[in-house]
Each structure stands twice: as C-alpha cells, then as structure tokens.
Design a protein around this motif. Structure first.
Motif, PDB file in Angstrom:
ATOM      1  N   THR A  37       0.858  -1.184   0.000  1.00 14.13           N
ATOM      2  CA  THR A  37       0.000   0.000   0.000  1.00 14.13           C
ATOM      3  C   THR A  37       0.892   1.231   0.000  1.00 14.13           C
TER       4      THR A  37
ATOM      5  N   TYR B 123       0.800  -2.510 -10.293  1.00  9.91           N
ATOM      6  CA  TYR B 123      -0.034  -1.336 -10.021  1.00  9.91           C
ATOM      7  C   TYR B 123      -1.503  -1.732  -9.856  1.00  9.91           C
TER       8      TYR B 123
ATOM      9  N   MET C 233      -2.111  -2.880  -6.384  1.00  4.87           N
ATOM     10  CA  MET C 233      -2.140  -1.815  -5.377  1.00  4.87           C
ATOM     11  C   MET C 233      -3.464  -1.061  -5.371  1.00  4.87           C
TER      12      MET C 233
ATOM     13  N   SER D  46      -5.417  -3.144  -2.593  1.00  8.37           N
ATOM     14  CA  SER D  46      -5.014  -2.836  -1.216  1.00  8.37           C
ATOM     15  C   SER D  46      -5.253  -1.364  -0.903  1.00  8.37           C
TER      16      SER D  46
END
Length: 337
Positions: free
Chosen positions: A22, A301, A304, A307
């Motif tokens: 994160t 990416y 992410m 998260s």
C-alpha cells in the motif's frame, strides 16, 4: 441466522485481506486542495452553488486521496487528470443514479463524443461536459490518441453498466448473481482507471498486450474484487436508496433466501476465489518479450488498487456512514438541466 449483531464494516476490516503493498502519492494534499478550491468550489461550483452542504460532502470524500492510493508514483502534473477523473466518476454516479434508463443513452453518447473530440462543450447539453473536455485535453498531454480511444471505450462500458443497473431498479427485478457480477464489472468504473497506468509510468504498451487474454482477465478480476468489497461496504446505503437490485450481496440474499450476514459471507467467498486467481496469474505471467518488465509493473499497479481501496475507503464517511448525497438533492439539481 440473525443479523442483530452483524457489522458489515467489521467483516471488511478483518476478512477482506490483500497481500499487496500500500503506497500513497505524495501529491495527494496538493491535488485535494485543487479538487476542493479550484474544482468543487471553482470551475464546477455552479453545479451545486446553492447547496454548500452537498459540496462539503464531496470534499469529505477526499477523491484525490483515493486516487493517490491507486496512482502512488505519478508526478503532480500527471496526477491532475487522474484526480479530475475521480471527481467526475463521483459526480456522474450521483447525478444519474436516479435517472431513467433511457435518459442514460444521451448522457452516454455526449460524454463519449466529448472525450473523442467530436463534440464541443457549447454543443453539449450535459452538466459535466466541461469536466470531460478538460479531462481529454489533460490526458492527451501524456498518452497517444490510440490510448485515449481505449480509455473512452472503457468509459462507454461504464455507461452501459449504469444503464443496466437502472433497468433492474426501474423494474424492481434482481439479476442472477452471475449476471450481476458481469454488470458490476462495468458499472464499478474501474476499467477506465486501469488504462491510465501509462499516464503514471510514461510507458505506452502496444495493443497486443491490452488484448492478451491474461491481461484482460487480470483487469476483470480487479474489477470483481473491488466490487465484492464495495458491495459489503455500501449495502446499508444501497438499502436506503433502493439500489439493492444491483448490489451483489443483496442479489445473493434474494437468490438464496438467506440472511444479510450469510450473503456477505458468500460475497467474501467469491471475492477470495477471484483473489486467489489474481495472485496465481500475477505469479505466472506469460513472457511478453521486450514489454515483460512493463507488464509486470502494470499488474503490480493493479494489485495496489485493491489494497489501496481498502486502505482509503474504510476511512471515508461516504462509504462508512450515511454521508452520501440525498436522492432529493440530486434529483432537484438534475431536473434543472
């Protein structure tokens, strides 16, 4: 099973887990200030000029901070159109959540025409025309027209999903769970953001990468995962706004005649199945030749986003309290166009 002591938000915090990093864009505060002062209370203030409370709700949603979790390494300049898009998705969702399905068609057509450069703001009759025109102008500073076209196609998918939602709501009919997952994959409006990683990285991947079945599947899974999370998060809001007909949790509950808690747990099970597949695909990507490193980075990416969405959305009142705009506020504003 009783729902008396069941807290959907606690389920989100404790059971929806993502083994991904994160990160947060350091320009979040700067772009949030632009969002609030230059956009909400500036360029687009006329939309809700007489409703400061509603503008305050939009500010409290912290759209730049949401975007900051999804695009953690973008420069301030490249981050700007992403934040404008994030605000547009919020405004557009709220404006048309109560629309009739047929009304969506014109908004859809005009929005795509503006993004494609085929319609000017002065020719348009939709309230968010200038926002879309600015978005197009900003994005074309960083991506080629081919990428812009792909992005616009994904916005089109979102509108198609939005229309289907309104059809179910109008008819007060539930889709099947499988149908709802397909519908929400489009209407969650994550696909457009997934196309914009190249704004952040400056690397434009060729069409054959975007069309590869593994990449397409990873994007679909990312949309599913955010949706499964979102449905538990927004179930109370959706019950309050009669939007239950396209909330997967409520669809599951209706389909199987089970309690809300049981439906949320089934949503979690589906989520975990897709998460397992996402992780497996990410760990065994095919060889993309000279583009392999860039593809690995893109999928990183994507992870992410998952998260990051949990990290930021669980802290925002819009998604965890009754801080969403009221239906009558939005209907009143839309009727003036």
């Amino acid at each position: 099973m009783s729902n008396e002591n069941f807290n959907p938000l606690e389920l989100l915090r404790t059971k929806f887990r993502y083994p991904f990093p994160t990160l947060k864009n350091p320009h979040a505060d700067q772009l949030q200030e632009i969002t609030e002062n230059q956009w909400i209370d500036g360029e687009y203030m006329w939309l809700y000029q007489n409703n400061p409370d509603l503008r305050k709700k939009y500010k409290k949603t912290k759209t730049a901070h949401i975007a900051a979790q999804w695009f953690p390494t973008a420069s301030a300049e490249r981050f700007r159109p992403i934040c404008r898009l994030m605000l547009w998705t919020l405004y557009n969702d709220d404006l048309y959540e109560e629309s009739k399905p047929d009304d969506i068609d014109d908004v859809h057509a005009q929005s795509i025409a503006i993004l494609n450069g085929e319609m000017s703001v002065s020719q348009s009759t939709i309230p968010l025309a200038s926002m879309l025109a600015s978005l197009r102008q900003e994005l074309l500073q960083f991506i080629p027209k081919e990428s812009m076209y792909r992005f616009t196609q994904m916005i089109s998918r979102y509108f198609s999903g939005l229309k289907k939602e309104q059809e179910y709501k109008k008819n007060k009919m539930f889709p099947t769970t499988a149908e709802c997952i397909v519908l929400r994959e489009d209407s969650i409006c994550l696909y457009p953001f997934l196309q914009l990683t190249e704004v952040e990285t400056g690397i434009t991947l060729p069409p054959e990468i975007h069309d590869h079945p593994v990449i397409r599947r990873l994007q679909a899974l990312a949309c599913h995962l955010v949706t499964f999370f979102n449905e538990v998060q927004s179930v109370v809001k959706d019950e309050a706004t009669d939007s239950i007909y396209y909330n997967i949790v409520k669809v599951i509950q209706n389909e199987h005649s089970i309690s809300l808690e049981e439906a949320c747990l089934e949503d979690l099970r589906l989520h975990n199945e897709d998460l397992k597949e996402f992780i497996a695909l990410q760990a065994s990507l095919p060889d993309f030749g000279i583009w392999h490193e860039a593809v690995v980075n893109w999928v990183h990416y994507m992870s992410m986003v998952l998260s990051g969405w949990k990290n930021i959305s669980t802290k925002l009142d819009r998604y965890n309290a009754m801080e969403f705009p009221q239906t009558n506020e939005l209907k009143e504003r839309l009727s003036q166009f």
